[in-house]
Design an enzyme around this catalytic site. Structure first.
Site, PDB file in Angstrom:
ATOM      1  N   ARG A 106     -35.230 -10.110 -50.888  1.00 23.60           N
ATOM      2  CA  ARG A 106     -34.540  -9.795 -52.191  1.00 23.60           C
ATOM      3  C   ARG A 106     -33.973  -8.255 -52.315  1.00 23.60           C
ATOM      4  NH1 ARG A 106     -38.510 -12.015 -56.791  1.00 23.60           N
ATOM      5  NH2 ARG A 106     -40.233 -11.351 -55.535  1.00 23.60           N
TER       6      ARG A 106
ATOM      7  N   TYR B 235     -43.947 -23.131 -52.988  1.00 21.47           N
ATOM      8  CA  TYR B 235     -45.364 -22.882 -53.022  1.00 21.47           C
ATOM      9  C   TYR B 235     -45.632 -21.339 -53.892  1.00 21.47           C
ATOM     10  CZ  TYR B 235     -44.558 -18.962 -49.620  1.00 21.47           C
ATOM     11  OH  TYR B 235     -44.359 -17.842 -48.967  1.00 21.47           O
TER      12      TYR B 235
ATOM     13  N   PHE C  68     -46.077 -27.436 -52.664  1.00 18.39           N
ATOM     14  CA  PHE C  68     -47.346 -27.271 -52.012  1.00 18.39           C
ATOM     15  C   PHE C  68     -48.065 -26.574 -52.537  1.00 18.39           C
ATOM     16  CE2 PHE C  68     -49.946 -25.305 -48.902  1.00 18.39           C
ATOM     17  CZ  PHE C  68     -50.534 -26.290 -48.038  1.00 18.39           C
TER      18      PHE C  68
ATOM     19  N   TYR D   6     -52.379 -18.551 -62.929  1.00 13.30           N
ATOM     20  CA  TYR D   6     -52.749 -19.341 -61.795  1.00 13.30           C
ATOM     21  C   TYR D   6     -53.117 -20.911 -62.133  1.00 13.30           C
ATOM     22  CZ  TYR D   6     -53.781 -20.322 -57.013  1.00 13.30           C
ATOM     23  OH  TYR D   6     -53.932 -20.975 -55.764  1.00 13.30           O
TER      24      TYR D   6
ATOM     25  N   ASN E  74     -53.710 -17.768 -46.510  1.00 13.61           N
ATOM     26  CA  ASN E  74     -52.293 -17.383 -46.094  1.00 13.61           C
ATOM     27  C   ASN E  74     -51.757 -18.180 -44.882  1.00 13.61           C
ATOM     28  OD1 ASN E  74     -51.435 -16.089 -48.683  1.00 13.61           O
ATOM     29  ND2 ASN E  74     -52.072 -14.024 -47.565  1.00 13.61           N
TER      30      ASN E  74
ATOM     31  N   MET F 238     -42.594 -16.072 -57.405  1.00 12.05           N
ATOM     32  CA  MET F 238     -42.502 -14.832 -57.249  1.00 12.05           C
ATOM     33  C   MET F 238     -41.588 -14.202 -58.411  1.00 12.05           C
ATOM     34  SD  MET F 238     -43.140 -13.502 -53.354  1.00 12.05           S
ATOM     35  CE  MET F 238     -44.660 -14.088 -52.695  1.00 12.05           C
TER      36      MET F 238
END
Length: 335
Positions: free
Chosen positions: A179, A242, A267, A58, A130, A245
């Site tokens: 996906r 943002y 963002f 992170y 979130n 993944m």
């Protein structure tokens, strides 16, 4: 009166397998200092950013050892003398990054956001990250008007679900990209179109929207998926990223950048926190909390775990296809 048992889920090193690193331990909280309160944690979710903090991937990492958990909701059980602005028994939103995977946390009273006693604390525990991410992606990047379309990938994610709900409340329409075929059923109710990602995505988007000129693409995947969103936008559109993944850097072709004038920007909610004012934060969280309490904004919850089952909780949170959030209830299921 029973003496409280204080426990927390802490890790002393970072590595690729979070559930092998986090251990539950007893602790003795420090005495309260002036302006501080003790808060019993009612619920705390496990977010992708929590896992990435433990793995070291992170963008902002706490010093080690650290208690896991970036958000949660609790109830004030003790306050330092002289505090009049907050009462014992008050339900509160915990400060982001305080380490919420614990039975109790100690915090400054002025860092807490008071919440009404109404509403599901498990849903409110997911308020800090979130929902505001989804709201700000929709309102701060492009000046969208009712009736316009927005396209997003990772639409079955927690942020994706909030995007669908908040867009619908604003009169916006959403193209939601996932996906894999099995994930289509996991997209939040209210989605206008759900498509599986692929090389012909832009063509299928045009068919699903009758050729609407889409000005905003919301990207949480990165890699080639970023460029596929860009291809679905109208000239001059904006892709806002943002997350990653997919594990790769965002790709954007020269065709999109040069000839179609597509803008790519990022963002990060932490930056918004740094740059926003207290009234702006209060307005945003107040509006979102009201929607959660009214039941018009919610996230599916796959499983609740007690703190002692932190290894199982982290394992579940690391797996795809869950169909909902993993939430810790450190003091048992809240009433």
């Amino acid at each position: 009166m029973n003496t409280p048992v204080y426990r927390r889920a802490r890790y002393a090193r970072r590595g690729p397998v979070p559930h092998e690193l986090v251990q539950v331990e007893d602790f003795t909280p420090p005495p309260l200092e002036a302006g501080q309160v003790r808060v019993e944690v009612l619920a705390a979710p496990i977010n992708p950013s929590d896992l990435m903090t433990i793995t070291g991937d992170y963008g902002q990492l706490p010093p080690l050892p650290a208690v896991g958990g970036n958000e949660g909701v609790g109830r004030v059980v003790e306050a330092a003398p002289g505090l009049d602005a907050i009462r014992e028994g008050q339900r509160v939103l915990l400060p982001v990054g305080i380490g919420t995977w614990a039975t109790h946390v100690t915090a400054r009273a002025d860092a807490l956001v008071p919440l009404p006693d109404a509403g599901d604390p498990v849903q409110l525990s997911m308020l800090a990250i979130n929902p505001p991410t989804a709201a700000l992606l929709l309102q701060d990047i492009v000046d969208l008007q009712p009736g316009e379309w927005v396209i997003q990938n990772a639409a079955n994610s927690a942020v994706g679900g909030y995007v669908v709900q908040l867009a619908k409340a604003r009169g916006l329409r959403t193209v939601n990209v996932v996906r894999r075929e099995a994930a289509c059923a996991q997209v939040a109710g209210g989605a206008d179109a759900v498509l599986v990602d692929g090389d012909d995505l832009a063509e299928r988007v045009r068919g699903a929207t009758d050729g609407a000129k889409i000005r905003l693409g919301i990207d949480a995947v990165g890699g080639a998926a970023t460029d596929r969103l860009a291809q679905a936008l109208a000239p001059g559109g904006t892709v806002v990223n943002y997350g990653a993944m997919g594990g790769g850097a965002c790709e954007l072709s020269p065709l999109a950048l040069i000839f179609r004038g597509i803008t790519l920007r990022g963002f990060w909610l932490a930056r918004w926190f740094e740059q926003s004012t207290a009234p702006q934060r209060a307005e945003l969280f107040g509006a979102l909390a009201r929607q959660i309490i009214e039941g018009t904004l919610h996230a599916p919850v796959a499983h609740r775990f007690g703190l002692d089952a932190i290894s199982d909780a982290l394992t579940a949170a690391s797996q795809g296809g869950r169909g909902g959030k993993i939430v810790l209830v450190p003091n048992g299921d809240p009433a």
